[in-house]
Design a protein around this motif. Sequence first.
Motif, PDB file in Angstrom:
ATOM      1  N   ALA A  87       0.774  -1.374   0.025  1.00 24.94           N
ATOM      2  CA  ALA A  87       0.097  -0.041   0.061  1.00 24.94           C
ATOM      3  C   ALA A  87       1.013   1.217  -0.220  1.00 24.94           C
ATOM      4  O   ALA A  87       0.389   2.244  -0.772  1.00 24.94           O
TER       5      ALA A  87
ATOM      6  N   SER B 182      -3.760   5.948  -8.032  1.00 26.80           N
ATOM      7  CA  SER B 182      -4.710   5.180  -8.282  1.00 26.80           C
ATOM      8  C   SER B 182      -5.021   4.004  -7.581  1.00 26.80           C
ATOM      9  O   SER B 182      -6.393   3.746  -7.278  1.00 26.80           O
ATOM     10  N   LYS B 183      -3.967   3.269  -6.916  1.00 29.06           N
ATOM     11  CA  LYS B 183      -4.408   1.939  -6.404  1.00 29.06           C
ATOM     12  C   LYS B 183      -3.974   2.038  -4.799  1.00 29.06           C
ATOM     13  O   LYS B 183      -4.537   1.103  -4.271  1.00 29.06           O
TER      14      LYS B 183
ATOM     15  N   GLU C 109      -5.587   3.879  -2.287  1.00 26.50           N
ATOM     16  CA  GLU C 109      -6.754   3.878  -1.286  1.00 26.50           C
ATOM     17  C   GLU C 109      -7.224   2.651  -1.170  1.00 26.50           C
ATOM     18  O   GLU C 109      -7.373   2.091  -0.075  1.00 26.50           O
ATOM     19  N   GLU C 110      -7.397   1.603  -2.087  1.00 19.93           N
ATOM     20  CA  GLU C 110      -7.871   0.367  -2.037  1.00 19.93           C
ATOM     21  C   GLU C 110      -6.807  -0.264  -1.192  1.00 19.93           C
ATOM     22  O   GLU C 110      -7.239  -1.407  -0.405  1.00 19.93           O
ATOM     23  N   ARG C 111      -5.648  -0.293  -1.456  1.00 19.17           N
ATOM     24  CA  ARG C 111      -4.680  -1.060  -0.826  1.00 19.17           C
ATOM     25  C   ARG C 111      -4.346  -0.667   0.675  1.00 19.17           C
ATOM     26  O   ARG C 111      -4.151  -1.681   1.557  1.00 19.17           O
TER      27      ARG C 111
ATOM     28  N   GLU D  64      -6.908   0.279   2.409  1.00 18.40           N
ATOM     29  CA  GLU D  64      -7.982  -0.530   3.342  1.00 18.40           C
ATOM     30  C   GLU D  64      -7.589  -1.981   3.429  1.00 18.40           C
ATOM     31  O   GLU D  64      -8.098  -2.540   4.434  1.00 18.40           O
ATOM     32  N   GLU D  65      -6.943  -2.502   2.404  1.00 19.14           N
ATOM     33  CA  GLU D  65      -6.812  -3.940   2.545  1.00 19.14           C
ATOM     34  C   GLU D  65      -5.856  -4.057   3.794  1.00 19.14           C
ATOM     35  O   GLU D  65      -5.803  -5.040   4.267  1.00 19.14           O
TER      36      GLU D  65
ATOM     37  N   LYS E 256      -2.094   6.715   5.436  1.00 18.35           N
ATOM     38  CA  LYS E 256      -3.560   6.818   5.268  1.00 18.35           C
ATOM     39  C   LYS E 256      -3.976   8.286   5.287  1.00 18.35           C
ATOM     40  O   LYS E 256      -4.379   9.073   4.486  1.00 18.35           O
TER      41      LYS E 256
END
Length: 284
Positions: free
Chosen positions: A226, A232-233, A235-237, A239-240, A272
């Motif tokens: 993350a 582009s990736k 935020e998702e990572r 959260e993961e 974050k």
Amino acid sequence: MSRTALQIRTIGLFTLAVLLLTSCGEYQKALKDTDISKKYEVAEKLYTEGSFKKANRLLEQIAPQFVGKPQGERVMFFLADSYFQIENYNFAGYQFERFLKSYPKSDKAEEAGFLGAKSYYMLSPRYSLDQTDTDKALTKLQLFINANPESEFLAEANEMAQELTTKKEKKAFEIAKQFVKLGKYFTLDYNISALAALDNFISDHPGSQFREEAFYLRVEAATNLAVNSTYSKKEERLEEAEEMYQALLRSYPETRYAEKAADTNEKLQKEKANFEALKNELTR
């Protein structure tokens, strides 16, 4: 040492030497003898005395000629066991399998099944090498355990099976662990591979002694991925990675990795916050 004691010791050593020479001469004669009954008699004597290498050589000579004969069962078992005793486990495993196919109702069938499985167990290499022999040994041990639930060999068979299972788990775990280590320097591809390997390990080995560490390493790999992801990736990572941390705490509330996991999560939370600040700035 007194003279009498010395004489007794000398006589004992002389007697032993005579017996050894007699045995050796008997063995050499049996090797050349064309009478298979004589060969069998000497082979059985040597086997009983524990001279397995010599017995094995004679048994190899006579085994084909005893197929279908009353002594064939004993000869085949002695042959298989002599291979086991001289640590030729490839041949031992093969010969015990032949014995079981030829004499499935033998009084020696249970012992042969156990020793055959143990032969493959002895061939299992250290965890870092190819585990084909380990897989074969596990299959043989499981077949033996299932077929002989009251066997006197059951405890040892279960112990060996557990050892081999742990060895296979360790190999799978060490592969995943190596991806995590590499992910610290080659972040994207190796961390993606690490997460896939760890997910598979946790799913495939629910009772493993390495499972708790695997949960923690997922936190580490997901956080590394993350932190080093593109916008582009990210935020998702992020959260993961947060979910991986929570999964560790849910599965192991008293985890021994609590301090390290908290440090990793602190790093994640800072990332974050930085990402949220950048996202807000870009959306103004």
